[in-house]
Motif scaffolding. Structure first.
Motif, short mmCIF file in Angstrom:
data_model
loop_
_atom_site.label_atom_id
_atom_site.label_comp_id
_atom_site.label_asym_id
_atom_site.label_seq_id
_atom_site.Cartn_x
_atom_site.Cartn_y
_atom_site.Cartn_z
N MET A 275 11.12 -0.22 7.18
CA MET A 275 12.27 0.25 8.04
C MET A 275 12.25 2.39 7.26
O MET A 275 13.02 2.67 7.60
N GLY A 276 11.20 2.64 6.75
CA GLY A 276 11.54 3.68 6.78
C GLY A 276 11.76 4.29 5.07
O GLY A 276 11.94 5.89 5.16
N ALA A 277 12.02 3.51 4.12
CA ALA A 277 12.14 4.34 2.61
C ALA A 277 10.62 3.84 2.06
O ALA A 277 9.67 3.69 2.25
N GLU A 278 11.87 5.32 1.35
CA GLU A 278 10.23 5.10 0.02
C GLU A 278 10.55 4.53 -1.19
O GLU A 278 11.43 4.53 -1.64
N VAL A 279 9.17 3.68 -1.05
CA VAL A 279 9.24 2.50 -2.03
C VAL A 279 8.24 2.36 -3.20
O VAL A 279 7.14 3.03 -3.09
N THR A 280 8.88 2.18 -3.96
CA THR A 280 8.30 1.87 -4.96
C THR A 280 8.22 0.35 -5.81
O THR A 280 9.28 -0.38 -5.75
N VAL A 281 6.76 0.12 -6.58
CA VAL A 281 6.58 -1.34 -6.75
C VAL A 281 6.52 -1.59 -8.54
O VAL A 281 6.42 -0.70 -8.45
N LEU A 282 7.88 -2.24 -9.49
CA LEU A 282 8.16 -2.22 -10.49
C LEU A 282 7.23 -4.12 -10.51
O LEU A 282 7.92 -4.65 -10.69
N SER A 283 6.25 -3.80 -11.19
CA SER A 283 5.53 -5.29 -11.65
C SER A 283 5.14 -4.70 -13.09
O SER A 283 4.93 -3.50 -14.19
N GLN A 284 4.80 -5.96 -13.72
CA GLN A 284 4.26 -5.70 -15.45
C GLN A 284 3.17 -5.35 -15.29
O GLN A 284 3.14 -4.26 -16.51
N THR A 285 2.16 -5.55 -15.00
CA THR A 285 1.34 -4.49 -14.54
C THR A 285 0.67 -3.85 -14.38
O THR A 285 1.15 -4.36 -12.53
N LEU A 286 -0.38 -3.25 -13.89
CA LEU A 286 -0.62 -2.87 -12.55
C LEU A 286 -2.31 -3.37 -11.82
O LEU A 286 -2.44 -2.80 -10.74
N ASN A 287 -1.76 -4.42 -12.30
CA ASN A 287 -3.18 -5.50 -12.06
C ASN A 287 -3.19 -5.43 -10.38
O ASN A 287 -4.14 -5.55 -9.33
N LYS A 288 -1.73 -5.09 -9.61
CA LYS A 288 -2.18 -5.11 -8.36
C LYS A 288 -1.61 -4.38 -7.18
O LYS A 288 -1.47 -4.14 -6.56
N LYS A 289 -1.99 -3.11 -8.38
CA LYS A 289 -1.30 -1.52 -7.59
C LYS A 289 -1.67 -1.33 -6.13
O LYS A 289 -1.77 -1.35 -5.46
N GLU A 290 -3.77 -2.24 -6.12
CA GLU A 290 -4.12 -1.30 -5.18
C GLU A 290 -3.48 -2.25 -4.17
O GLU A 290 -3.35 -1.44 -3.13
N ASP A 291 -3.49 -3.46 -3.74
CA ASP A 291 -2.80 -4.55 -2.94
C ASP A 291 -1.03 -3.36 -3.02
O ASP A 291 -0.77 -3.37 -1.22
N GLY A 292 0.18 -3.20 -3.67
CA GLY A 292 0.88 -2.39 -3.24
C GLY A 292 1.18 -1.75 -2.47
O GLY A 292 1.63 -1.42 -1.32
N LEU A 293 0.00 -0.47 -2.91
CA LEU A 293 -0.54 0.56 -2.19
C LEU A 293 -0.36 0.22 -0.78
O LEU A 293 -0.23 0.50 0.00
N ARG A 294 -1.58 -0.38 -0.52
CA ARG A 294 -1.84 -1.21 0.64
C ARG A 294 -1.07 -1.46 1.88
O ARG A 294 -1.03 -1.85 2.84
N PHE A 295 -0.19 -2.21 1.28
CA PHE A 295 1.20 -2.84 1.71
C PHE A 295 2.03 -1.78 2.48
O PHE A 295 3.13 -1.79 3.40
N GLY A 296 1.95 -0.85 1.54
CA GLY A 296 3.13 -0.16 1.73
C GLY A 296 4.31 1.01 0.55
O GLY A 296 4.99 2.09 0.78
N ALA A 297 3.55 0.62 -0.28
CA ALA A 297 4.49 1.53 -1.56
C ALA A 297 4.29 2.25 -1.33
O ALA A 297 2.28 2.91 -1.30
N ASP A 298 4.82 3.57 -1.92
CA ASP A 298 5.18 4.88 -2.60
C ASP A 298 4.19 5.18 -3.35
O ASP A 298 2.68 5.87 -3.91
N HIS A 299 5.20 5.00 -4.35
CA HIS A 299 4.64 4.87 -6.11
C HIS A 299 4.84 3.50 -6.73
O HIS A 299 5.38 2.29 -5.99
N TYR A 300 3.96 2.74 -7.56
CA TYR A 300 3.27 1.75 -8.03
C TYR A 300 3.59 1.49 -9.80
O TYR A 300 3.19 2.33 -10.57
N TYR A 301 4.30 1.18 -10.49
CA TYR A 301 4.37 1.55 -11.98
C TYR A 301 4.34 0.17 -12.28
O TYR A 301 4.95 -0.99 -12.12
N ALA A 302 3.97 0.02 -13.83
CA ALA A 302 3.77 -1.05 -14.57
C ALA A 302 5.46 -1.35 -15.80
O ALA A 302 5.59 0.34 -16.23
N THR A 303 6.48 -1.94 -15.77
CA THR A 303 7.60 -2.71 -16.63
C THR A 303 6.69 -2.44 -18.23
O THR A 303 7.45 -2.57 -18.77
N ASN A 304 5.78 -2.98 -18.37
CA ASN A 304 5.57 -3.09 -19.50
C ASN A 304 5.08 -1.97 -20.74
O ASN A 304 4.84 -2.44 -21.69
#
Length: 346
Positions: A197-226
């Motif tokens: 849709m063109g948004a700037e996308v950030t993933v907020l996940s408990q850990t960074l375990n899936k960071k590589e996937d998240g960025l591959r799926f289109g996330a611009d940023h990825y943060y661990a909520t722990n």
């Protein structure tokens, strides 16, 4: 009556077993679908385990259904034999109330008819997609675009529309900062769709375990909520937060991440009440909302959007004998990212 093979559960603590169920004979506007694939949604697990209220067992779950039309009623005009089709979370509504007339059948004022664990217009219990066949009124059947394979199409009928609908409603797009809480079956679809849709996308996940996937799926940023520093760094940052997790998280901490007039939308349904601090909302005129699925018209729009942007879920195909194992793995977050049952293994 039509006999279908199925997998049914007889109680909240029971395992799935092979079963036969009856499907009604085709009425004038009905479509008979041979199911090829059925996704496993967390809602299936909540319902099968009796966590969302009383259940009329035996229960056949499944509302992420993809298959092929094998017969149609005499007055069906939208589909023909061999069409590739899907069925989502509902198979009927009153069709007369204001919401239904506006294409929001999911919010039918008389209550929509859920694909399973409901009662249909004939007074019979509805049974879902963990089965070889289903009969559905044509207005609640979706057309699957040609270049989306049926196995990956199935989860779009719930996970896809559950995330597409709030992203569309709250205006995710260029210039908007969108956060997705959780990177599971719903979360990974929200990332892909919000990015398209063109948004700037950030993933907020408990850990960074899936960071590589998240960025591959289109996330611009990825943060661990722990990491407590995440909430300090991102305070007042997001226009829209889509919460896809079913756990009872500290929702007030996430309110602090919204900008002025920002909105947090829940699409994952926790089993317990949430404690909300009003000041966390009023201090920035923030909004707290929840969203179900979309209507039939919007669900078709979502399917066409996903086809246009080459968006499909990440799936693991399993046999019908692996449903219990799959449920256990979903509960332990051991799936990337959606289980799909190969119905030919029934």
């Amino acid at each position: 009556m039509i006999t279908a093979k199925a997998r049914a559960v007889d109680g909240p603590d029971k395992s799935f077993r092979a079963a036969e169920i009856k499907r009604r004979d085709l009425d004038s506007h009905d479509v008979l679908i041979e199911i090829k694939y059925a996704g496993i949604c967390h809602s299936d697990i909540h319902t099968a385990h009796g966590e969302w209220g009383p259940v009329n067992y035996p229960l056949v779950p499944g509302h992420e259904i993809a298959g092929v039309v094998t017969a149609v009623g005499p007055n069906v005009s939208k589909y023909k034999v061999n069409d590739r089709v899907g069925v989502g979370c509902m198979v009927g509504s009153c069709g007369e109330c204001e919401n239904c007339r506006n294409g929001e059948e999911q919010y039918c004022l008389k209550g929509n008819i859920p694909t399973y664990a409901g009662v249909d217009q004939y007074g019979e219990p509805t049974q879902g997609g963990y089965s070889t066949h289903i009969v559905v009124e044509e207005d609640f059947v979706l057309r699957i675009p040609d270049h989306i394979e049926l196995d990956v199409a199935a989860p779009l009928l719930c996970a896809g529309i559950t995330t597409y609908s709030p992203l569309k409603h709250w205006g995710a797009g260029p210039g908007k900062k969108v956060a997705v809480v959780g990177m599971g079956g719903l979360g990974h679809m929200a990332v892909k769709i919000a990015h398209a849709m063109g948004a700037e996308v950030t993933v907020l996940s408990q850990t960074l375990n899936k960071k590589e996937d998240g960025l591959r799926f289109g996330a611009d940023h990825y943060y661990a909520t722990n990491d407590p520093e995440t909430f300090n760094k991102l305070a007042g940052h997001f226009d829209l937060i889509i919460n896809t997790v079913s756990a009872n998280i500290d929702i007030n901490a996430y309110f602090s991440l919204l900008t002025l007039d920002g909105t947090l939308v829940i699409v994952g349904a926790p089993g317990e009440p949430l404690s909300v601090q009003v000041f966390a909302l009023s201090s920035r005129r923030r909004s707290f909302a929840a969203s179900m699925i979309g209507g039939i018209r919007q669900t078709q729009e979502m399917l066409d959007f996903c086809a246009q942007h080459d968006i499909v879920p990440e799936i693991e195909v399993i046999s019908a004998d692996q449903i219990d194992e799959a449920y256990e793995r979903v509960l332990s977050s051991d799936v990337k990212y959606r289980f799909v049952i190969d119905i030919s293994t029934m």
